[in-house]
Design a protein around this motif. Structure first.
Motif, PDB file in Angstrom:
ATOM      1  N   GLU A  74       0.823  -1.205   0.000  1.00 45.85           N
ATOM      2  CA  GLU A  74       0.000   0.000   0.000  1.00 45.85           C
ATOM      3  C   GLU A  74       0.859   1.258   0.000  1.00 45.85           C
ATOM      4  OE1 GLU A  74      -3.245   2.158   2.962  1.00 45.85           O
ATOM      5  OE2 GLU A  74      -2.869   0.011   3.140  1.00 45.85           O
ATOM      6  N   THR A  75       1.976   1.198   0.695  1.00 45.33           N
ATOM      7  CA  THR A  75       2.864   2.362   0.781  1.00 45.33           C
ATOM      8  C   THR A  75       3.602   2.605  -0.517  1.00 45.33           C
ATOM      9  OG1 THR A  75       3.170   2.004   3.158  1.00 45.33           O
ATOM     10  CG2 THR A  75       4.828   3.353   2.035  1.00 45.33           C
ATOM     11  N   PHE A  76       4.096   1.552  -1.157  1.00 45.84           N
ATOM     12  CA  PHE A  76       5.000   1.726  -2.293  1.00 45.84           C
ATOM     13  C   PHE A  76       4.308   1.619  -3.655  1.00 45.84           C
ATOM     14  CE2 PHE A  76       8.100   0.965   1.015  1.00 45.84           C
ATOM     15  CZ  PHE A  76       9.119   1.820   0.658  1.00 45.84           C
ATOM     16  N   SER A  77       3.141   1.075  -3.723  1.00 42.87           N
ATOM     17  CA  SER A  77       2.462   0.962  -5.011  1.00 42.87           C
ATOM     18  C   SER A  77       2.283   2.317  -5.679  1.00 42.87           C
ATOM     19  CB  SER A  77       1.110   0.254  -4.826  1.00 42.87           C
ATOM     20  OG  SER A  77       0.479   0.065  -6.066  1.00 42.87           O
ATOM     21  N   GLN A  84       3.613   3.595  -9.397  1.00 42.68           N
ATOM     22  CA  GLN A  84       2.653   4.135 -10.376  1.00 42.68           C
ATOM     23  C   GLN A  84       3.074   5.519 -10.848  1.00 42.68           C
ATOM     24  OE1 GLN A  84      -1.188   3.979  -8.511  1.00 42.68           O
ATOM     25  NE2 GLN A  84      -1.286   1.733  -8.521  1.00 42.68           N
ATOM     26  N   LYS A  85       3.581   6.324  -9.926  1.00 44.88           N
ATOM     27  CA  LYS A  85       3.983   7.677 -10.274  1.00 44.88           C
ATOM     28  C   LYS A  85       5.089   7.674 -11.321  1.00 44.88           C
ATOM     29  CE  LYS A  85       5.241  12.069  -8.109  1.00 44.88           C
ATOM     30  NZ  LYS A  85       5.526  12.766  -6.827  1.00 44.88           N
ATOM     31  N   ARG A  86       5.907   6.579 -11.317  1.00 45.05           N
ATOM     32  CA  ARG A  86       7.023   6.493 -12.262  1.00 45.05           C
ATOM     33  C   ARG A  86       6.654   5.650 -13.485  1.00 45.05           C
ATOM     34  NH1 ARG A  86      12.548   6.189  -8.625  1.00 45.05           N
ATOM     35  NH2 ARG A  86      11.900   7.702  -7.043  1.00 45.05           N
ATOM     36  N   GLY A  87       5.375   5.284 -13.580  1.00 50.29           N
ATOM     37  CA  GLY A  87       4.917   4.580 -14.774  1.00 50.29           C
ATOM     38  C   GLY A  87       5.086   3.087 -14.724  1.00 50.29           C
ATOM     39  N   SER A  88       5.468   2.526 -13.584  1.00 48.26           N
ATOM     40  CA  SER A  88       5.626   1.080 -13.453  1.00 48.26           C
ATOM     41  C   SER A  88       4.582   0.540 -12.478  1.00 48.26           C
ATOM     42  CB  SER A  88       7.043   0.728 -12.981  1.00 48.26           C
ATOM     43  OG  SER A  88       7.341   1.405 -11.777  1.00 48.26           O
ATOM     44  N   THR A  89       4.639  -0.775 -12.238  1.00 49.78           N
ATOM     45  CA  THR A  89       3.605  -1.409 -11.419  1.00 49.78           C
ATOM     46  C   THR A  89       4.258  -2.277 -10.341  1.00 49.78           C
ATOM     47  OG1 THR A  89       2.153  -1.522 -13.336  1.00 49.78           O
ATOM     48  CG2 THR A  89       1.569  -2.905 -11.452  1.00 49.78           C
ATOM     49  N   LEU A  90       3.665  -2.293  -9.139  1.00 41.60           N
ATOM     50  CA  LEU A  90       4.101  -3.170  -8.058  1.00 41.60           C
ATOM     51  C   LEU A  90       2.937  -4.086  -7.688  1.00 41.60           C
ATOM     52  CD1 LEU A  90       6.159  -4.054  -5.886  1.00 41.60           C
ATOM     53  CD2 LEU A  90       5.157  -2.304  -4.387  1.00 41.60           C
ATOM     54  N   GLU A  91       3.165  -5.391  -7.823  1.00 42.81           N
ATOM     55  CA  GLU A  91       2.142  -6.359  -7.458  1.00 42.81           C
ATOM     56  C   GLU A  91       2.578  -7.140  -6.219  1.00 42.81           C
ATOM     57  OE1 GLU A  91       0.972  -8.878 -10.632  1.00 42.81           O
ATOM     58  OE2 GLU A  91       0.390  -7.213 -11.959  1.00 42.81           O
ATOM     59  N   ILE A 115      13.561  -5.598   9.048  1.00 43.51           N
ATOM     60  CA  ILE A 115      13.066  -6.253   7.840  1.00 43.51           C
ATOM     61  C   ILE A 115      12.358  -5.231   6.952  1.00 43.51           C
ATOM     62  CG2 ILE A 115      11.361  -7.903   6.974  1.00 43.51           C
ATOM     63  CD1 ILE A 115      13.911  -9.230   7.896  1.00 43.51           C
ATOM     64  N   GLU A 116      11.607  -4.317   7.564  1.00 41.87           N
ATOM     65  CA  GLU A 116      10.923  -3.283   6.786  1.00 41.87           C
ATOM     66  C   GLU A 116      11.932  -2.397   6.062  1.00 41.87           C
ATOM     67  OE1 GLU A 116       7.617   0.311   7.315  1.00 41.87           O
ATOM     68  OE2 GLU A 116       8.067  -1.032   8.985  1.00 41.87           O
ATOM     69  N   ARG A 117      13.015  -2.008   6.756  1.00 47.87           N
ATOM     70  CA  ARG A 117      14.033  -1.168   6.101  1.00 47.87           C
ATOM     71  C   ARG A 117      14.713  -1.935   4.971  1.00 47.87           C
ATOM     72  NH1 ARG A 117      15.354   0.362  11.499  1.00 47.87           N
ATOM     73  NH2 ARG A 117      17.270  -0.872  11.446  1.00 47.87           N
ATOM     74  N   ALA A 118      14.982  -3.241   5.197  1.00 46.59           N
ATOM     75  CA  ALA A 118      15.633  -4.045   4.165  1.00 46.59           C
ATOM     76  C   ALA A 118      14.758  -4.152   2.921  1.00 46.59           C
ATOM     77  CB  ALA A 118      15.952  -5.440   4.712  1.00 46.59           C
ATOM     78  N   LEU A 154      12.799  -2.457  -2.579  1.00 46.31           N
ATOM     79  CA  LEU A 154      11.712  -1.861  -3.368  1.00 46.31           C
ATOM     80  C   LEU A 154      12.165  -0.583  -4.061  1.00 46.31           C
ATOM     81  CD1 LEU A 154       8.761  -2.444  -0.887  1.00 46.31           C
ATOM     82  CD2 LEU A 154       8.906  -3.372  -3.218  1.00 46.31           C
ATOM     83  N   MET A 155      12.903   0.265  -3.371  1.00 43.42           N
ATOM     84  CA  MET A 155      13.353   1.526  -3.972  1.00 43.42           C
ATOM     85  C   MET A 155      14.357   1.262  -5.092  1.00 43.42           C
ATOM     86  SD  MET A 155      11.547   3.820  -2.748  1.00 43.42           S
ATOM     87  CE  MET A 155      12.393   5.124  -3.659  1.00 43.42           C
ATOM     88  N   ASN A 156      15.205   0.246  -4.909  1.00 44.73           N
ATOM     89  CA  ASN A 156      16.143  -0.104  -5.979  1.00 44.73           C
ATOM     90  C   ASN A 156      15.397  -0.571  -7.224  1.00 44.73           C
ATOM     91  OD1 ASN A 156      18.363   0.525  -4.430  1.00 44.73           O
ATOM     92  ND2 ASN A 156      18.844  -1.588  -3.870  1.00 44.73           N
ATOM     93  N   ALA A 157      14.362  -1.405  -7.018  1.00 43.33           N
ATOM     94  CA  ALA A 157      13.571  -1.881  -8.165  1.00 43.33           C
ATOM     95  C   ALA A 157      12.837  -0.725  -8.834  1.00 43.33           C
ATOM     96  CB  ALA A 157      12.571  -2.942  -7.691  1.00 43.33           C
ATOM     97  N   CYS A 158      12.287   0.157  -8.027  1.00 37.48           N
ATOM     98  CA  CYS A 158      11.563   1.303  -8.579  1.00 37.48           C
ATOM     99  C   CYS A 158      12.480   2.172  -9.426  1.00 37.48           C
ATOM    100  CB  CYS A 158      10.953   2.106  -7.430  1.00 37.48           C
ATOM    101  SG  CYS A 158       9.837   3.408  -7.968  1.00 37.48           S
ATOM    102  N   ASP A 159      13.719   2.381  -8.952  1.00 40.08           N
ATOM    103  CA  ASP A 159      14.688   3.195  -9.700  1.00 40.08           C
ATOM    104  C   ASP A 159      15.103   2.514 -11.001  1.00 40.08           C
ATOM    105  OD1 ASP A 159      14.648   5.154  -7.772  1.00 40.08           O
ATOM    106  OD2 ASP A 159      16.429   4.416  -6.712  1.00 40.08           O
ATOM    107  N   ALA A 160      15.110   1.159 -10.992  1.00 37.65           N
ATOM    108  CA  ALA A 160      15.613   0.428 -12.158  1.00 37.65           C
ATOM    109  C   ALA A 160      14.577   0.283 -13.258  1.00 37.65           C
ATOM    110  CB  ALA A 160      16.101  -0.956 -11.722  1.00 37.65           C
ATOM    111  N   LEU A 161      13.292   0.303 -12.909  1.00 40.24           N
ATOM    112  CA  LEU A 161      12.253   0.010 -13.900  1.00 40.24           C
ATOM    113  C   LEU A 161      11.943   1.205 -14.802  1.00 40.24           C
ATOM    114  CD1 LEU A 161       9.671  -2.037 -11.786  1.00 40.24           C
ATOM    115  CD2 LEU A 161      11.423  -2.891 -13.368  1.00 40.24           C
TER     116      LEU A 161
END
Length: 544
Positions: A404-407, A411-418, A434-437, A442-449
């Motif tokens: 819910e937090t990262f979806s 979306q804002k960057r034009g990609s999708t998180l399922e 674990i949340e920080r890890a 998630l942020m690395n994936a968002c930057d890469a997509l």
């Protein structure tokens, strides 16, 4: 009669042994012949020499028999067996009748020692004894090298003769054969012991990264192997002034034999290795002394290597610190510039015509970015990757909140998180870490997509009862030449912002839980997977 030999004695010899009695002497002589058989089969040199003295005293009818071993290094004679002597006897090869025989290599008869100018009265005075007759013969090996001296003292009846000397010389040659054999065996044993010692030292130094622990265990090994009472390893600059002791240290050093070896690193002495054993123990041999020097050299090399590695690490860390500081300043300049720009607009223009809510969001976002960078630096510098604070975590709700937090960010960057999640899962985890890890992943994936690409946040338990959770995306992936570097601190590829600590901290978190963070790339997908094995403490939580 078995083991008999035929000996021819002239009339003079027979008359000289008359006080002892020919029959008694012949019986003792036969005993000596039988003894030669024992001599060739006896296993231990000390047992051999002890038996020699007893047999000779009986055969020649003397009060005592002494066998001296010659120490070529110290040029001394040392009694290895001294009948009826209260303590061992040691003196220089230049002293007394035994020293004279050792130097000249021939027997010496003295039937009135106190009239003999080479007789040393000190030993008699030391033990409260009076020597009345002495027969001394050298003990030579097969190459005529001196092994020791054999001495008969105070014939009970009569005096010593040349025939006695010739017979004793024959005995000494038989003894020499066995002594030479025993000394060779002893040398082999000593060599093997020293090799074992050096192998033990090497093992101690290789298995102990702590300098003090490595040196302490090595010192224990040396003290035990060399049969010492105690030892001391003292170091000074550049290794630091420190003294390491093994065994029970004594203040009165006069009761001990000591040998020392320097810790020399090529530029000077950096301390010394000292070993002590009681005076009544055999002195250190040349091989032992050389082995101790080798141990000292090996310890010095070990400490010198650690010092060099420490200096390289220090230089590397300083260099890394400079780079990280420069990168951090560079990364913070961007949000600071935006914050400063909007602040100036608010200062100059005010709120008229400005969407204050949107402006606040922008300012908040830039501040969050700076806070994240500072938090990662602080977390890494504190070493905040020790024991986790475990709690029973219900993973479905935990992952739903993350999604819910990262979806919206994706979306804002034009990609999708399922989100892909099995039925309700429970596991003992450190929620915050674990949340920080996962946030870092998630942020690395968002930057890469790129636009229209997709990422998955998922969790499952595999067949080995290992909790697997992570982020998978269909982005460009990690180039092969970068894979070995991506988990290292302060390493970042292709990102305009960040500290390069995200993956490193995520791996520390996984390892703190007894697991690991791994990279898996196949079928056009890249997965960063946190694997945490099941523990018995998790069983109750898992079944609830």
């Amino acid at each position: 009669m078995p083991n008999t030999i035929k000996l021819q004695f002239n009339h003079g010899f027979q008359s000289r042994i008359a006080p002892l009695g020919m029959e008694a002497f012949q019986m003792n002589l036969i005993g000596l012949v039988d003894f030669f058989g024992f001599l060739m089969g006896a296993p231990e040199i000390r047992d051999i020499l002890k038996a020699v003295t007893e047999k000779l005293s009986a055969a020649f009818g003397v009060d005592r028999t002494t066998i001296y071993i010659y120490d070529e290094d110290t040029k001394t004679l040392n009694s290895i067996i001294a009948q009826n002597a209260p303590s061992p006897i040691t003196f220089s090869e230049t002293e007394g009748i035994a020293g004279h025989v050792a130097r000249h290599g021939d027997y010496h008869i003295s039937n009135d020692p106190y009239s003999d100018k080479i007789f040393n009265r000190d030993i008699d005075q030391l033990f409260g004894y009076r020597s009345r007759s002495i027969l001394t013969v050298p003990i030579h090996d097969s190459k005529r090298r001196l092994l020791g001296v054999l001495q008969l003292i105070n014939r009970l009846k009569g005096s010593f003769s040349d025939e006695d000397a010739q017979l004793l010389s024959a005995v000494s040659r038989a003894v020499a054969v066995k002594m030479e054999e025993a000394m060779m065996n002893a040398l082999i044993r000593e060599q093997n012991r020293c090799i074992t010692l050096l192998n033990g030292i090497e093992k101690n130094l290789n298995e102990n990264s702590s300098p003090r622990s490595a040196v302490s265990k090595s010192l224990d090994t040396v003290v035990s192997s060399m049969n010492c009472s105690w030892g001391n390893a003292f170091f000074h600059h550049p290794f630091g002034d420190v003294s390491i002791v093994s065994g029970l240290q004594k203040s009165d050093l006069s009761e001990f034999i000591c040998t020392e070896a320097p810790f020399h690193d090529g530029q000077g002495n950096r301390g010394k290795l000292s070993l002590f054993k009681p005076l009544e123990y055999p002195p250190f041999t040349l091989l032992e002394i050389e082995t101790i020097k080798t141990v000292a050299d090996r310890i010095t090399s070990f400490l010198k290597k650690l010092a060099a590695e420490s200096e390289r690490d220090r230089s590397s860390k300083l260099s890394m610190l400079g780079k990280v500081t420069a990168d951090l300043i560079h990364d913070m300049k961007a949000p600071l510039t935006i914050i400063k720009g909007y602040s100036q607009i608010l200062e100059n223009v005010g709120t008229d015509g400005i969407n204050t809510l949107e402006t606040a969001k922008i300012l908040r976002h830039q501040a969050d970015m700076m806070e994240t960078m500072c938090s990662q630096i602080m977390e890494f510098s504190r070493g905040d990757h020790g024991e986790p604070s475990l709690e029973k975590l219900e993973l479905k709700g935990f992952f739903l909140k993350l999604h819910e937090t990262f979806s919206p960010v994706f979306q804002k960057r034009g990609s999708t998180l399922e989100l892909k999640l099995e039925n309700e899962l429970f596991w003992e985890l450190d929620r915050n870490r674990i949340e920080r890890a996962l946030t870092n992943l998630l942020m690395n994936a968002c930057d890469a997509l790129a636009k229209n690409q997709k990422a998955y946040l998922w969790a499952e338990i595999d067949s080995d009862r290992v909790l697997c959770m992570g982020v998978t995306d269909n982005g460009p992936g990690i180039p092969v030449h970068q894979i070995s570097e991506i988990f290292k601190p302060f390493v970042s590829f292709g990102k305009k912002t960040g500290t390069g600590l995200g993956l490193s901290l995520a791996r520390f978190t996984a390892q703190a839980h007894g697991g690991d963070l791994i990279l898996k790339q196949q079928n056009g997908q890249t997965s960063f997977i946190i694997r945490i094995p099941w523990k018995k403490t998790d069983e109750k939580a898992e079944n609830q």
